[in-house]
Design an enzyme around this catalytic site. Sequence first.
Site, mmCIF file in Angstrom:
data_model
loop_
_atom_site.group_PDB
_atom_site.id
_atom_site.type_symbol
_atom_site.label_atom_id
_atom_site.label_comp_id
_atom_site.label_asym_id
_atom_site.label_seq_id
_atom_site.Cartn_x
_atom_site.Cartn_y
_atom_site.Cartn_z
ATOM 1 C CG HIS A 168 -6.313 -17.645 7.614
ATOM 2 N ND1 HIS A 168 -6.292 -18.994 7.310
ATOM 3 C CD2 HIS A 168 -6.252 -16.993 6.426
ATOM 4 C CE1 HIS A 168 -6.224 -19.136 5.986
ATOM 5 N NE2 HIS A 168 -6.195 -17.938 5.428
ATOM 6 C CB ALA A 198 -0.931 -0.011 1.219
ATOM 7 N NE ARG A 233 -9.451 -23.176 4.265
ATOM 8 C CZ ARG A 233 -9.999 -21.999 4.469
ATOM 9 N NH1 ARG A 233 -11.317 -21.871 4.429
ATOM 10 N NH2 ARG A 233 -9.254 -20.937 4.694
ATOM 11 C CB SER A 281 6.806 -5.027 3.618
ATOM 12 O OG SER A 281 7.650 -3.914 3.545
ATOM 13 C CG HIS A 282 3.076 -9.521 7.104
ATOM 14 N ND1 HIS A 282 3.708 -10.749 7.178
ATOM 15 C CD2 HIS A 282 1.791 -9.765 7.427
ATOM 16 C CE1 HIS A 282 2.823 -11.668 7.526
ATOM 17 N NE2 HIS A 282 1.659 -11.104 7.689
ATOM 18 N N GLY A 309 -1.967 -16.432 -1.274
ATOM 19 C CA GLY A 309 -3.015 -16.941 -2.155
ATOM 20 C C GLY A 309 -3.403 -16.090 -3.335
ATOM 21 N N GLY A 310 -3.553 -14.767 -3.163
ATOM 22 C CA GLY A 310 -3.899 -13.980 -4.329
ATOM 23 C C GLY A 310 -4.721 -12.746 -4.039
ATOM 24 C CD GLU A 333 -3.483 -6.328 8.493
ATOM 25 O OE1 GLU A 333 -2.576 -6.714 7.733
ATOM 26 O OE2 GLU A 333 -3.834 -6.950 9.507
#
Lengths: 247, 649
Positions: free
Chosen positions: B257, B16, B273, B42-43, B49-50, B394
């Site tokens: 999660h 971001a 999943r 950075s985190h 996943g996407g 976030e």
Amino acid sequence: MARTLTFKIFRYNPTKDNDEPHVETFELEETPRLNIFTALHLIREKQAPDLMYDFVCRAGICGSCAMMINGRPTLACRTLTSDLDDTIELLPLPFFKLLGDLSVDTGVWFHDMAKRVESWVHTDKEFDPTAEEERMDNATANKIYESERCIECGCCVAACATAQVNPDFLGAAGLNRIGRFLFDPRDKRGDQEWFELVSTDMGVFGCIGMMACDDVCPKDLPLLEVFSYIRRKMNAGVKIAVPDLEM
Amino acid sequence: MKTIITDVLIIGAGLAGERAAIASAQAGLDVTMLSLVPPRRSHSAAAQGGMQASLGNSVKGKGDNPTIHWLDTVKGSDWGADQEVARIFADSAPIAMREMAHFGVPWNRVEGGPREVYIKGKKETIVEDHEKEGLITARDFGGTAKWRTCYTADGTGHTVLYAMDNLAIQLDITIHDRMEALSLIHEDGVCVGAIVRSLRDGEIMAYMSKATAIATGGYGRLYGESTNAIINEGTGSWIALQTGSVPLGNMEAVQFHPTGIVPTDILVTEGCRGDGGLLLDVDEYRFMPDYEPDKQELASRDVVSRRMKQHILKGKGVQSPYGEHLWLDLRHLGEKHLTTKLREVYDICMYFIGVNPIKELIPVRPTQHYSMGGIRVNKDGQAYGLKGLFALGEVSCWDMHGFNRLGGNSLAETVVAGMVVGQKIANYAKSATLDADILLAEKFAKEQTDKIAHLVNNTGNENVYALRDEIAHLLKDHVHIFRTGEGLEKAVNGLEDILGRVDKVKVSTTAPGMNPELSQALRIEGMAKQAYIIAKGALLRTESRGAHTREDYPARDDKNWLNRTLATWPAGANEPEFNYEPVGQLDLPPGDRGYGGGQMIDMDLTLDEYNAKVDAEQAALGKLPTEEPIGTGLPKEAWKEESPYKDAK
């Protein structure tokens, strides 16, 4: 019975007057599935509050925590003590600027490397927000991804004989980055431009082929294949200026 | 004191922050980014996943569009989201994905023809459209009507961050890494930069700017057991809270999660999943279809985590030295899939817990993962209560996620907010002037140097790591998936006690340089105060919505609680001040999400009545005027065109 581990850790704080590099010894009871990330935190929080090291993701993804563990550069977060002897020697990565104890400045080196190899897609096209994306076949995307997986941990450079004597050498990480853009059809750099970039002894011809980089890479990048591709590419159809041989 | 003057100061250089920095640099502004770590560490890099965007290229995404994406997002949020912001997001996401492709991201692409996939536990053959060959493809994720999550294997955050940072380097944007902002410099309701401590040598500096943006990510580490990187300690939201005028929104909305691995709490992606992975219990029985017949393993994260915990409480968990867990079964996906499209997952399991997912089950349990709440901003990303300050990603409460965010929506939010809010930051900075008042900067710097002196010289005996662990225990024990008034009271009381002790933290080493103990000690007050706001906010919210589940108030209460919590901490006060504002203009009326069950108490206002009060009530709580009036980004009743929505996937 649980083992008592002995950690021999390199200590040096360059911001402290009169500090000298030395090795400090710590003992720690081993617990199940203990890794070097947890071990170092326990040592810092209970025994050596000023101990410096780097972790971020602690999941083998971010590349922060590479260090020499019993003489071998690797990621500390995913090294389990159960795979090591009772005595564990931790040193900072060589080659990179030391910030203190086990912490080295890989970030600035990799930033400079990205600048030197112009680590971006070279294109004249402007982004058009109203247009469909340019197509690419999935096999090509996968090939780019394979080299893009480098996490800039610095293990390859730390293990590289050439880099230790030639600090300007781009290292496996730099050459791999060049490979990543060579594979990318969106990058319009021509053979000649690539040749200028990698044909010196800072580039692919500086590599003496010992391939320790390939041995230590925690992400198992196909470095051997990438280097041979770059070499072959450089030998194919590039105009080479005749050197000025007049003495 | 070293003082650096820049047009735009970006605190945090993950996705971001970097995307916003790029917007300002492209507008010709001078930009400086600060980061605790080198930007590529950075985190954002850890996201696997996407990113959701309704490109609709995969055959299982056929017919997708921003309206359907918006519908999924609003339902996912349990109607807690600002629907206009969710709409701005859904509309911009496809553009952002294409832009990232242009910047170099090697998105996985559509391969025309038949391929075998697992859907709801069954092997099926789907036929990808040859006409879509080579366009960006997508995988399935939870709580969505279509396959919409764009990806590069399971290293999506990594490739997008690397492409973004490449561009930042190309544009020669200044990055000062290993820097921590300790406070914001502000006067008369205007932010003019930050006081910063170097984590290289401990030097205190001032950065003065026309516009300042915070993009430091979440606060997951408050919980101790979290999938988050260890740097996610709420440092950015803390500097906003410190101002006394900027509110944090919905801090009690915390995402757990479903698949953190046991032990270590490292995440394995929802893509597991999405690609067909199943959840099994102690008897290796697949339990999710019993609870969620329609969505099964792919209900929203709040629902799946709740069902998992519920099943464990029924005695169906697997005992282990690290507490009870369930199993994630990926074996049927096969070696090729696991070593290519889920390669990070494979590596994580092999290296960290010695489990080979090709042959063995993966031990998982719901683990703290994401903070829906954060610095409350208007739709332009401008913080409430302080001009010149922005927040995105976030750390912000923009607020497209409400009380539960969908998988794949936060990584997409980083680049979309970077693009959208980034432009607003640039616009603001272009029209602002900076009166770099060095005396003001020195006043704020002195507060920090005094604080450091106090931490080193005081006679207290509190250990910072012990306090950090106490905070984590209180949150883990009482402010987790299932919450009760009694438990939350305990957490609030415990945190009150801790708040009384942070002042007595004594740093034992005076070594110059990065001094990691001092760094932690400088964060602990912010961690304790934010933990308090999370716990108190959860105690006050007497309903269940999204990830906030009160056992004593099981219904979603749209009559009394269709609102957003805002918490400020006035200077010198012993406790925060709580206020509530409307969530934003409503277009999709509150209703059933289609999964998760639960009771509802209906709102007693019409949508028009509710919408009429939004602007004034938000403005009264600090919302600054937006470039366009609120509501203009929300096309009314577009969703009514989407009748096939109900059984689309």
